[in-house]
Design an enzyme around this catalytic site. Structure first.
Site, PDB file in Angstrom:
ATOM      1  N   GLU A 150      -2.965   1.748   4.340  1.00  0.00           N
ATOM      2  CA  GLU A 150      -2.175   0.511   4.471  1.00  0.00           C
ATOM      3  C   GLU A 150      -0.938   0.513   3.564  1.00  0.00           C
ATOM      4  O   GLU A 150      -0.753  -0.378   2.731  1.00  0.00           O
ATOM      5  CB  GLU A 150      -3.045  -0.710   4.180  1.00  0.00           C
ATOM      6  N   GLU A 308      -9.696  -0.050  11.408  1.00  0.00           N
ATOM      7  CA  GLU A 308     -10.511  -1.032  10.686  1.00  0.00           C
ATOM      8  C   GLU A 308     -10.549  -2.349  11.449  1.00  0.00           C
ATOM      9  O   GLU A 308      -9.553  -2.769  12.026  1.00  0.00           O
ATOM     10  CB  GLU A 308      -9.924  -1.345   9.291  1.00  0.00           C
TER      11      GLU A 308
END
Ligand SMILES: [Zn+2]
Length: 679
Positions: A150, A308
């Site tokens: 991320e 995710e």
């Protein structure tokens, strides 16, 4: 693997080793096949500057290999170790307010810190050397590399300032070109030496906050530079991995519609796209669909991984609702419907401590398999296993494109005037929602995309017009296409300078309009747009372009204020060599009903409405592989839906035949996948 991958983040170095065998047994029970490991283990892998220790990771991979699992192997570089911050204080970031941070949190490294760049690439190199080589017992189970995690945030330190100047030299070549691009004659900003340029933060151009800049051109370039800086970190690590692993695909997990990073600039450097889906609330079906389509669009329609999602709840918000029964399954299939070839969770076992100890997980602290969440996960795992040989690699075919442009996102939101209430993301969602509710397939494309294959191109808030974009829009419409754009489009060039012509600048000709004034009112000050000679009216707010239609016909007019009765929505018919196209302009922020009316007309004109358009709560999405079509019907609603099958086929999840014309009942939150032959 000709099967939707299933599993998720697994961080066993964070809990006692004596539960690892229990984890393996539970993975088996849930039909888990793919684990993402080593995402945040830098301090374990490198206890000091000169020591690397892979013993724990060796044992994790040996355990997973013995259990027959495959692995997405991460590089652990999204959180640097404490020793690094102490030995190299310049590895930490300087924030927007100019404060040098000390050790803490994650995503905490300056992207231009020499120490971070050196250590992160070296760690990736050593991991690839150890686990990418054929003689390592674990190498056979690694199916992809997962760089960092991320990527995000911004730094304003002295390293970043220096790198920004290098970036600017490469972009502009000379100070005179930079001064021209930034319009620095304004407020006496002319630069006579590169070192005079400083990052735009609270101490320089941003006195009023991150979105309030005194110099849009500087801020726009810093946004691009910051995105490129983090991308260079990714490339550093990927290059290091490639020294030892020439073939395995490399990715990093994106965050969907994430403003700080221009993912279209990143995507060519990834071998496949993956992303983390954490919607802000339980009513985000359209937003999630848009984001999946954006992620698929980053690499021209190729399938992506859902890297995710939480199996139940997040922990990062003020309150964190659990996913209601069936919702995790429904949202997982929504991802697959839009192009995901993997459904992965964060995370497999719940954290013992720190900020994710309340974050949902497949296996909770108690290690049980008889919880609602585990049972739902295991149920989905079993279904996906039964779907082996289907869906993977299937593509989406859309006749409608939605243009998504980070430059426009940044520029329209940092603009001083006409309104600070315009949200690029919310506007894009609103336009997409109108298409979504009509169950029309949409490709999300960059401004540079080839538009020729589409019937309709929708480009709200296309604020920045650069390169040959306007000419390509004109060619598209002259070739028979339908183009739809909105207020605040066509306003600035790539440096955020206005065009020396009437708004909407280079788009004016194809739209057949001129804008003389743009009124901007408080969000609660409503006007309305009246269509069909007063037959229907819809609320509008925020921005009101005062239009002078030239060749365009007036489709909708304002209801009130001194511009009552004047054009608010226009349509310009363009006859070209390739046929007759049209270009629509929506001069105000129409409500959902208004956009629905507009797209009923636009899609209806093009024959793009279908049997599933307007079916309340039911999303219909199709993927194609060879001569097989997979129609996903997803009931997001709270009541059962009656759906009529359009073709003969097989209902894949129940393995029952379906006849064209048959009424199918779709329970609330239920999913139906109809496989049919297309020829
Ligand atoms: Zn920095």
């Amino acid at each position: 693997m000709d099967k939707i991958r299933f599993g998720g983040d697994y961080n066993p170095e964070q809990w006692p080793e004596d539960v690892w065998d229990q984890d393996m047994a539970l993975f088996e029970e849930a039909s888990v096949d793919t684990l993402t490991v080593n995402v945040f283990a830098w301090a374990t892998l490198q206890p000091d500057e000169h020591t690397y220790d892979f013993a724990v990771l060796d044992r994790i991979l040996e355990k997973l290999a013995a259990a027959g699992k495959t692995v997405c192997l991460a590089t652990s570089t999204a959180a640097h170790p404490a020793w690094m911050a102490r030995a190299y204080p310049d590895v930490t970031r300087v924030d927007f307010d100019g404060r040098r941070h000390v050790f803490g949190q994650r995503h905490n490294s300056c992207p231009n810190s020499p120490a971070y760049r050196r250590f992160s690439a070296e760690l990736a190199r050593r991991i690839a050397e150890r686990y990418g080589r054929a003689d390592n017992p674990a190498s056979g189970i690694v199916v992809a590399w997962h760089v960092n995690n991320e990527y995000g945030g911004t730094c304003y330190c002295e390293h970043c300032a220096a790198a920004f100047r290098v970036w600017l030299r490469a972009r502009y070549g000379s100070l005179s070109a930079l001064n021209e691009a930034w319009n620095t004659a304004f407020w006496s900003h002319t630069f006579y030496a590169w070192d005079e340029v400083v990052p735009p933060n609270a101490l320089s151009e941003h006195g009023g906050g991150p979105d309030v800049t005194a110099f849009q051109g500087i801020t726009l370039d810093y946004l691009r530079f910051n995105s490129d800086s983090l991308l260079r970190n990714f490339i550093d690590e990927k290059s290091a991995i490639r020294e030892f692993s020439p073939d395995l695909p490399v990715t990093t997990n994106f965050m969907g519609m994430y403003r700080p990073l221009d993912y279209f600039r990143w995507a060519p450097h990834l071998d496949f796209v993956s992303w983390d889906n954490y919607p802000p609330d339980m009513q985000s079906h359209a937003r999630m669909a848009l984001t999946h389509d954006l992620m698929r669009g980053l690499k021209g329609g190729r399938p992506f991984w859902l890297m995710e999602q939480t199996p139940s709840q997040t922990a990062c918000r003020a309150f964190n609702p659990v996913k209601r029964p069936g919702v995790m399954r429904l949202w997982s299939y929504q991802a697959v419907a839009h192009g995901a070839d993997a459904v992965l969770f964060f995370q497999m076992r719940q954290s013992r401590g720190a900020s994710e100890k309340e974050h949902g997980a497949v296996i909770t602290h108690g290690g049980r398999s008889d919880t609602r969440v585990f049972r739902e996960v295991a149920g989905l795992g079993e279904e996906l296993e039964a779907l082996a040989g289907e869906i993977v690699g299937a593509r989406t075919y859309a006749k409608v494109a939605l243009v998504f442009d980070w430059d426009s996102w940044w520029a329209v939101e940092i603009s001083d005037g006409p309104s600070r209430h315009v949200s690029y993301q919310q506007t894009l969602i609103a336009y997409y929602r109108a298409l979504y509710e009509r169950n029309v397939a949409v490709d999300v494309v960059p401004t540079g995309a080839d538009l020729a294959g589409y019937d309709v191109v929708v480009a709200p808030l296309l604020h920045v017009i650069q390169g040959d974009l306007a000419a390509r829009v004109e060619a598209f419409v002259e070739g028979g296409g339908t183009f739809v754009t909105s207020f605040l489009s066509g306003r600035v060039d790539e440096s955020d300078n206005a065009f020396g012509m009437d708004a909407p600048g280079p788009l004016a000709r194809v739209l057949g309009i001129r804008i003389d004034e743009t009124d901007a009112l408080a969000p609660e000050d409503l006007n309305a747009v009246v269509f069909d000679g007063g037959a229907v009216r819809f609320a509008a707010n925020l921005v009101f372009d005062l239009l002078q239609p030239g060749t365009a016909e007036v489709v909708g007019v304002y209801e009130s204020d001194f511009y009552a009765g004047t054009a608010a929505v226009t349509r310009n018919v363009v006859v070209g060599e390739g046929g007759s196209g049209d270009a629509w302009y929506v001069g105000t922020n129409l409500d959902a009903g208004g956009l629905g009316w507009l797209f009923d007309r636009v899609l209806g004109d093009r024959g793009l409405l279908n049997a599933y358009s307007g079916l309340p709560g039911v999303e219909a999405v199709t993927r194609h592989r060879d001569d097989v079509a997979y129609l996903f019907l997803l009931n997001h609603g709270d009541v059962a839906a009656d759906v009529v099958a359009e073709t003969d086929g097989v209902s894949l999840l129940t393995r029952t035949p379906v006849r064209a014309g048959e009424h199918l009942t779709l329970a609330p939150k239920d999913v139906l996948i109809l496989r049919s032959r297309t020829c």
